[in-house]
Design a protein around this motif. Structure first.
Motif, PDB file in Angstrom:
ATOM      1  N   LEU A  93      36.233  37.407  13.989  1.00 26.11           N
ATOM      2  CA  LEU A  93      37.279  38.970  14.353  1.00 26.11           C
ATOM      3  C   LEU A  93      37.682  38.425  15.456  1.00 26.11           C
ATOM      4  O   LEU A  93      38.480  38.128  15.649  1.00 26.11           O
ATOM      5  N   VAL A  96      35.130  37.046  22.910  1.00 29.29           N
ATOM      6  CA  VAL A  96      34.797  37.834  24.198  1.00 29.29           C
ATOM      7  C   VAL A  96      34.641  37.032  24.878  1.00 29.29           C
ATOM      8  O   VAL A  96      33.557  36.373  24.509  1.00 29.29           O
ATOM      9  N   PRO A  97      34.392  37.836  26.683  1.00 22.32           N
ATOM     10  CA  PRO A  97      33.353  36.965  27.317  1.00 22.32           C
ATOM     11  C   PRO A  97      31.597  37.609  26.873  1.00 22.32           C
ATOM     12  O   PRO A  97      32.223  39.012  26.899  1.00 22.32           O
ATOM     13  N   TRP A  99      28.358  37.883  29.663  1.00 24.10           N
ATOM     14  CA  TRP A  99      27.297  37.630  30.737  1.00 24.10           C
ATOM     15  C   TRP A  99      26.015  37.588  30.421  1.00 24.10           C
ATOM     16  O   TRP A  99      25.332  38.743  30.291  1.00 24.10           O
ATOM     17  N   MET A 110      32.386  35.921  18.413  1.00 26.74           N
ATOM     18  CA  MET A 110      31.965  37.291  17.151  1.00 26.74           C
ATOM     19  C   MET A 110      32.465  37.733  15.658  1.00 26.74           C
ATOM     20  O   MET A 110      33.681  36.822  15.498  1.00 26.74           O
ATOM     21  N   TYR A 274      27.366  37.728  17.869  1.00 28.58           N
ATOM     22  CA  TYR A 274      28.041  36.746  19.025  1.00 28.58           C
ATOM     23  C   TYR A 274      27.134  35.022  18.955  1.00 28.58           C
ATOM     24  O   TYR A 274      26.427  35.128  19.380  1.00 28.58           O
TER      25      TYR A 274
ATOM     26  N   PHE B 132      39.287  46.316  14.671  1.00 28.21           N
ATOM     27  CA  PHE B 132      37.989  46.713  14.370  1.00 28.21           C
ATOM     28  C   PHE B 132      36.618  45.710  16.039  1.00 28.21           C
ATOM     29  O   PHE B 132      36.515  46.231  15.946  1.00 28.21           O
ATOM     30  N   LYS B 133      37.406  44.877  15.541  1.00 25.70           N
ATOM     31  CA  LYS B 133      36.952  44.101  16.845  1.00 25.70           C
ATOM     32  C   LYS B 133      37.463  44.617  18.297  1.00 25.70           C
ATOM     33  O   LYS B 133      36.375  44.687  19.046  1.00 25.70           O
ATOM     34  N   TYR B 135      37.694  47.769  18.324  1.00 23.43           N
ATOM     35  CA  TYR B 135      36.949  48.912  18.705  1.00 23.43           C
ATOM     36  C   TYR B 135      35.224  48.397  19.700  1.00 23.43           C
ATOM     37  O   TYR B 135      34.829  49.764  19.811  1.00 23.43           O
ATOM     38  N   ILE B 136      34.691  47.475  18.923  1.00 21.44           N
ATOM     39  CA  ILE B 136      33.670  47.087  19.647  1.00 21.44           C
ATOM     40  C   ILE B 136      33.361  46.769  20.882  1.00 21.44           C
ATOM     41  O   ILE B 136      32.486  46.925  21.467  1.00 21.44           O
ATOM     42  N   GLU B 137      35.061  46.397  21.607  1.00 17.35           N
ATOM     43  CA  GLU B 137      34.873  45.307  22.634  1.00 17.35           C
ATOM     44  C   GLU B 137      34.777  46.615  23.659  1.00 17.35           C
ATOM     45  O   GLU B 137      34.795  47.142  24.764  1.00 17.35           O
ATOM     46  N   LYS B 139      34.020  49.529  22.999  1.00 13.74           N
ATOM     47  CA  LYS B 139      32.492  50.035  23.500  1.00 13.74           C
ATOM     48  C   LYS B 139      31.504  49.738  24.203  1.00 13.74           C
ATOM     49  O   LYS B 139      30.826  50.095  24.962  1.00 13.74           O
ATOM     50  N   ASP B 140      31.831  48.172  24.762  1.00 14.04           N
ATOM     51  CA  ASP B 140      31.013  47.705  25.379  1.00 14.04           C
ATOM     52  C   ASP B 140      32.042  48.055  26.854  1.00 14.04           C
ATOM     53  O   ASP B 140      30.554  48.272  27.919  1.00 14.04           O
ATOM     54  N   LEU B 187      38.029  43.186  27.670  1.00 11.57           N
ATOM     55  CA  LEU B 187      36.165  42.756  28.404  1.00 11.57           C
ATOM     56  C   LEU B 187      36.527  41.794  29.453  1.00 11.57           C
ATOM     57  O   LEU B 187      35.963  41.408  30.580  1.00 11.57           O
TER      58      LEU B 187
END
Lengths: 303, 334
Positions: A93, A96-97, A99, A110, A274, B132-133, B135-137, B139-140, B187
């Motif tokens: 996908l 992302v970072p 922590w 991802m 992840y 979708f990626k 969307y997930i980000e 949410k976080d 993020l």
């Protein structure tokens, strides 16, 4: 026999057959390709009908496989030291970072496990004589561009046709019935995986980009030589260039494996893994994910 | 003291009066509305009680209008302390001390901003990524925002950030500075704060969603003429100096964010980047102070006037923004 597949076959035979030339092109020596896509010559409502029926068919097939009462799974065995489990096929996908609890920042990729099903079981004798294998497929895809032999395999498993199909060598106590779906919960955070994917194709590339040669200086009298390979071997004694000499050529679009990647997090609702670090391949490409066996020297794990 | 206290719940207006208890006007008002008894219930100190009594005594003798009221409220004067106060009319009235100015801190209501603002890191860049990626980000990001309040700010606002630091004394360190750049998507969104401390320019790049950040405070909310204030590195130091003990200025919850149309004076050239070139499109520098008109014209050679007509470079985010804003607001209110 599901009616859908025969319809596709009929469509292909009547409309888009590659081997029959139209009359005005008979006698031409140059190869003329007459391939079409499955719904080019269908009417609007027929196209819609085909699409709807495919979707319904897929949903029905996946729903069937989820019910353990109708479809009894094979026997589960205990884990022993040295047993190998099946892997997954996932979609990349993006990155992302992430922590950790101590505040260190790591970058993760991802991977989403979309419609992963076990398709076939190859016994020891069929595969290589030593280990059994399981054929696993990834993302669902339309049946109209798949060959008959592939479709037969999917039909036997009762599973929609998949974009990527790979084999995993598996020990005898980890065999799974064809047709079972596989999810991201197959792995837990803290486990290590190897990810294989086709790297991004760079096309025909020179020796500096492809092999990392230093090239030549930009100034000080260099005539038309700044990115060339330079010498190609020893000299008069061998009087030849050895096989495998690094030279310019097509770069990328080969299977590359990243070993020993830690799994930081698993999202079981959306089937997302992840995985630490970067992974070969472009975004939305299909990957083969398997458990890391710590036998390879190119690993990210330090143990 | 105990005889004056009542058990019934004190209405909020009484609370307000408690801070103004020495004021004569307040006396009059609350004498009308409530009995003396109920007002006494909010008063805490005994000396205050005595002062009330003395004030009341003065009041009654000084103004005739209250005589009728006094007759009505006589039963409220039956407290022993008040009688004593009434009796002691012979002593000198105390020197009038004006009441302290009340600072009403309404902690019950949080200032909810009516200005709907979507932080720029929510808007996905134009890529071939699966939505979708994002969307997930998102949410976080929303999960983190529910724990830490990330306020609205722009390049040019002055912020104070407290970060957890294992090596600092007190385990926290606080940095105040002017925000010169907001970058990143999702993020990994960052912002750079600049300040000049002891004649040394310091820039710190913070990640908005890092769990090490304990608090982000906006001391002054304003916008500048540009989105990217990296040219402040080459500007005179007075434009980047921010007092570390600056008090937060009140932010209006409604209306537009104030734009500071300040044009900054630069140090002599050479600069870190050629800010006069049209690719940076900087409005906030006083070029006439540092460059001649010929130099400005020479910089225009690097202009690319066709870029504004390039349709492939257009990225219209309005619909996407609306969608994402409604989604974020819905999730935050849950």
């Amino acid at each position: 026999d599901p009616p859908l597949i025969s319809l596709a076959k009929m469509a292909r035979q009547l409309l888009g057959c590659e081997h029959v030339l139209p009359s005005h092109l008979v006698g031409c020596i140059r190869t003329v390709k007459t391939t079409t896509w499955f719904d080019e010559h269908l009417t609007e409502d027929n196209q819609e009908y085909m699409r709807k029926t495919t979707a319904e068919e897929y949903r029905r097939q996946t729903a069937e496989k989820l019910n353990p009462l109708k479809d009894e799974p094979w026997q589960r065995h205990e884990w022993t030291e040295g047993s190998r489990r099946v892997g997954l096929v996932a979609v990349k996908l993006g990155m992302v970072p992430v922590w950790s609890k101590t505040g260190e920042r790591h970058v993760v990729t991802m991977l989403q496990v979309q419609d992963c099903h076990v398709i076939k079981h190859l016994s020891k004798e069929e595969f290589d004589g030593h280990t059994a294998a399981l054929v696993v497929g990834g993302k669902n895809v339309s049946p109209f561009n798949r060959s008959e032999s592939q479709m037969e395999m999917f039909r036997n498993a009762g599973v929609p046709p998949k974009q990527k199909v790979t084999t995993f060598k598996v020990s005898d106590n980890a065999l799974i019935k064809p047709g079972t779906p596989l999810y991201a919960a197959h792995y837990r955070p803290g486990q290590y995986v190897d990810v294989t994917a086709k790297s991004i194709g760079k096309g025909f590339q020179g020796v500096m980009k492809r092999w990392g040669f230093k090239g030549q200086p930009a100034t000080h009298g260099q005539t038309k030589t700044h990115r060339r390979p330079g010498a190609s071997g020893p000299g008069g004694d061998p009087a030849k260039v050895f096989k495998g000499k690094k030279m310019p050529g097509r770069m990328g679009n080969v299977y590359v494996t990243a070993h020993g990647l830690k799994i930081w997090r698993v999202n079981t609702k959306y089937n997302v893994l992840y995985v630490n670090g970067s992974i070969p391949g472009h975004k939305n490409c299909l990957l083969k994910v398997k458990r890391h066996t710590r036998a390879h020297k190119h690993t990210q794990t330090r143990k | 003291m105990s005889s004056c206290q009542t058990d019934r719940t004190v209405p909020p207006s009484c609370g307000r009066w408690a801070t103004l208890r020495l004021g004569q006007i307040a006396f009059q008002r609350h004498f009308d509305r409530h009995g003396f008894r109920s007002t006494c219930a909010c008063v805490c100190g005994r000396s205050d009680m005595a002062a009330c009594g003395k004030g009341l005594d003065k009041f009654m003798f000084s103004l005739r209008l209250l005589r009728n009221l006094q007759l009505q409220n006589e039963r409220f004067l039956s407290t022993s302390v008040c009688r004593l106060a009434v009796g002691g009319s012979s002593e000198q009235p105390p020197k009038f001390t004006p009441p302290s100015k009340p600072v009403i801190v309404d902690k019950t209501q949080t200032v909810a901003s009516t200005r709907s603002h979507l932080s720029p890191e929510f808007i996905p860049p134009r890529q071939r990524t699966n939505p979708f990626k994002f969307y997930i980000e998102r949410k976080d990001m929303i999960r983190r925002r529910k724990v830490l309040n990330i306020p609205e700010f722009y390049a040019g606002s002055i912020l104070a950030v407290t970060m957890a630091d294992p090596n600092a004394s007190g385990k926290m360190n606080r940095f105040v500075g002017i925000c010169i750049q907001r970058g990143g998507h999702g993020l990994g969104a960052t912002f750079v704060l600049r300040n000049i401390i002891d004649n040394q320019g310091v820039e710190i790049c913070y990640e908005l969603y890092s769990p090490r950040i304990q608090q982000i405070e906006v001391l002054k909310l304003e916008k500048r003429l540009d989105d990217n204030l990296m040219y402040l590195r080459d500007a005179l130091p007075e434009y980047c100096t921010v007092d570390p003990d600056m008090k937060p200025e009140p932010i209006s919850p409604t209306g537009e964010v104030p734009v500071n149309k300040l044009k900054v004076r630069m140090r002599p050239k050479p600069w870190s980047k050629r800010w006069e070139r049209p690719k940076f499109n900087i409005q906030g520098i006083r070029f006439d102070r540092s460059l001649t008109p010929e130099q400005m014209e020479h910089a225009q050679k690097w202009a690319q006037p066709w870029r504004e007509y390039d349709m492939l470079k257009e990225y219209d985010t309005s619909k996407l923004e609306e969608q994402i804003l409604s989604e974020v607001q819905r999730e935050m209110s849950k």
